[in-house]
Design an enzyme around this catalytic site. Structure first.
Site, short mmCIF file in Angstrom:
data_model
loop_
_atom_site.label_atom_id
_atom_site.label_comp_id
_atom_site.label_asym_id
_atom_site.label_seq_id
_atom_site.Cartn_x
_atom_site.Cartn_y
_atom_site.Cartn_z
CD GLU A 68 1.39 13.42 -36.45
OE1 GLU A 68 2.07 14.14 -35.71
OE2 GLU A 68 1.62 12.21 -36.59
CG ASN A 83 -0.92 10.47 -42.58
OD1 ASN A 83 -1.70 9.52 -42.74
ND2 ASN A 83 0.25 10.34 -41.95
CG HIS A 123 0.34 5.32 -34.72
ND1 HIS A 123 1.31 4.39 -35.04
CD2 HIS A 123 0.57 6.40 -35.51
CE1 HIS A 123 2.10 4.88 -35.99
NE2 HIS A 123 1.67 6.10 -36.29
CD GLU A 143 2.08 7.48 -39.67
OE1 GLU A 143 2.38 7.46 -38.47
OE2 GLU A 143 2.22 8.48 -40.39
CG ASP A 190 1.84 1.17 -34.38
OD1 ASP A 190 0.88 1.86 -33.99
OD2 ASP A 190 3.00 1.64 -34.48
O1 9MR Z 1 8.67 6.13 -37.05
C1 9MR Z 1 9.14 7.43 -36.77
C2 9MR Z 1 10.20 7.36 -35.69
O2 9MR Z 1 11.32 6.65 -36.13
C3 9MR Z 1 10.58 8.76 -35.26
O3 9MR Z 1 11.48 8.69 -34.18
C4 9MR Z 1 9.32 9.51 -34.88
C5 9MR Z 1 9.61 10.91 -34.44
O4 9MR Z 1 8.43 11.58 -34.14
O5 9MR Z 1 8.45 9.55 -35.98
C6 9MR Z 1 7.99 8.29 -36.32
O6 9MR Z 1 6.99 8.35 -37.29
C7 9MR Z 1 5.84 9.14 -36.98
C8 9MR Z 1 5.27 9.58 -38.30
O7 9MR Z 1 6.22 10.28 -39.03
C9 9MR Z 1 4.02 10.42 -38.11
N1 9MR Z 1 3.06 9.76 -37.30
C10 9MR Z 1 3.55 9.24 -36.03
C11 9MR Z 1 4.76 8.35 -36.25
C12 9MR Z 1 5.23 7.76 -34.94
O8 9MR Z 1 5.71 8.78 -34.10
#
Ligand code: 9MR
Length: 369
Positions: free
Chosen positions: A183, A224, A260, A289, A291
């Site tokens: 990011e 990513n 996402h 990732e 969804d």
């Molecule tokens: O799935 C992750 C969640 O459990 C955490 O609370 C969250 C915190 O930001 O991060 C989630 O995973 C993220 C990933 O590491 C990067 N892309 C976005 C994902 C969803 O926030």
């Protein structure tokens, strides 16, 4: 994270929705997918989360195309045995949702903790699964010792280098790939003003990739991000950066498109074209990732549209040779991150909260078949 709805795109036709809806109804009637008969949430004999005993898994189907099919998971869920059974059987790639992030792996400066990450790597090994490791450099979920003070460029560079070398060495030979930098860009394609960017300048990305390569020469190294599925300012920024990095001989292997998505913002219609242009640069791509969230309540129509999106994304990946695989950001709504982050939204994954397959699961099978 704020995944905004800047995306535009074509929506599936109503006729297609009707067909998908009718198909889902047929599957329910046939007892293949959870309808009233499955409402109690009990595991039906011979049926493993929608798959009949002996039937191929999503991973089996993907493998026939030379792709993997993966899921994210997180340590707290691993005590749920119904959950881990399907996690261990349906997928051939696992990503730790949190366990390898900086806050977890270096909670005190120079003191490393591999407990959470190792648990997931060991679980993956036990099920003959590979690991997409996530993530070495990210502005979020950093430890307090790093965020709670200011840094000179020299000091932060040393801290970053040590973190990357130590973590990537620890997992050397145990992971298929690394999301080295996560990011890094804003929606308009400018660099995100993270502590790394502000202190070290944009060169931190090339440095991070070089250090990761030094530590684990065989891991595939990725950048990513979210909202880069369609062409547009943010994915164009990755395209330009990837071109520059390749020209400079920086070890970059792939671009991860998180995907996402949200029904209310439209399908990224240029996904395939976007994957293809990265391919032409000599890079792998992956949907990392996935969804597809929706405004709750989930209706039959929304679930049918969601299924179409899962199908279309999968087809886009299969159509582009260097799109190497797909990972869903966990597989069941029971453990989705969405409801906690987006009020009133959810139902984003291919299995529901009772671990029953949704139309999206059958759409994935359909696309991979
Ligand atoms: O799935 C992750 C969640 O459990 C955490 O609370 C969250 C915190 O930001 O991060 C989630 O995973 C993220 C990933 O590491 C990067 N892309 C976005 C994902 C969803 O926030």
């Amino acid at each position: 994270m704020s995944t905004t709805g800047a995306l535009t795109g074509t929506r599936p036709s109503r006729a297609r929705l009707r067909i998908a809806g009718a198909l889902a109804a047929l599957l329910v009637a046939a007892g293949v997918v959870g309808g009233p008969a499955a409402q109690a949430g009990e595991g039906r004999a011979g049926n493993h989360g929608g798959r009949h005993a002996g039937q191929s898994t999503l991973a089996d189907l993907a493998r026939r195309h030379g792709r993997y099919f993966g899921s994210a998971t997180d340590n707290p869920e691993l005590t749920d045995t119904a959950y881990t059974a399907l996690l261990g059987s349906e997928f051939d790639m696992i990503t730790p949702g949190n366990g390898m992030k900086w806050y977890a792996t270096e909670p005190r400066q120079g003191v490393f903790d591999w407990t959470a990450g190792d648990q997931i790597v060991n679980l993956a090994r036990a099920h003959h699964q590979k690991v997409r490791a996530h993530t070495l450099v990210w502005h979020s979920q950093l430890p307090d010792w790093l965020t709670g003070r200011t840094w000179s460029a020299d000091d932060l560079r040393a801290v970053l280098k040590n973190h990357i070398l130590t973590e990537a060495r620890h997992y050397r030979g145990k992971v298929y790939s690394w999301d080295v930098v996560n990011e890094a860009f804003n929606e308009d394609g400018t660099y995100r003003e993270t502590v790394f960017y502000k202190t070290l300048g944009p060169g931190y990305i090339a440095d991070a990739l070089r250090w990761a390569h030094q530590a684990d020469p065989h891991a595939k190294l990725y950048l990513n991000d979210y909202n880069i599925e369609a062409t547009g300012p943010k994915s164009d920024a990755y395209y330009r950066l990837a071109q520059e990095l390749k020209a400079q001989g920086v070890p970059l292997d792939g671009i991860g498109l998180q995907a996402h998505l949200a029904l209310q913002y439209g399908y990224p219609a240029t996904l395939e074209e976007n994957l293809r242009r990265f391919s032409r640069l000599g890079l792998d791509t992956a949907l990392t990732e996935v969804d597809v969230r929706m405004l709750l309540p989930a209706t039959e129509e929304k679930l049918a549209e969601q299924a179409d999106w899962y199908r279309d994304m999968t087809r886009a990946c299969l159509a582009v040779r260097r799109c190497v695989g797909i990972t869903v950001w966990d597989w069941t709504d029971k453990y989705s991150w969405i409801p906690a982050f987006f009020e009133g939204q959810g139902a984003a994954l291919p299995w529901d909260e009772q671990l029953r397959p949704k139309p999206a699961y059958f759409a994935l099978r359909d696309a991979l078949a």
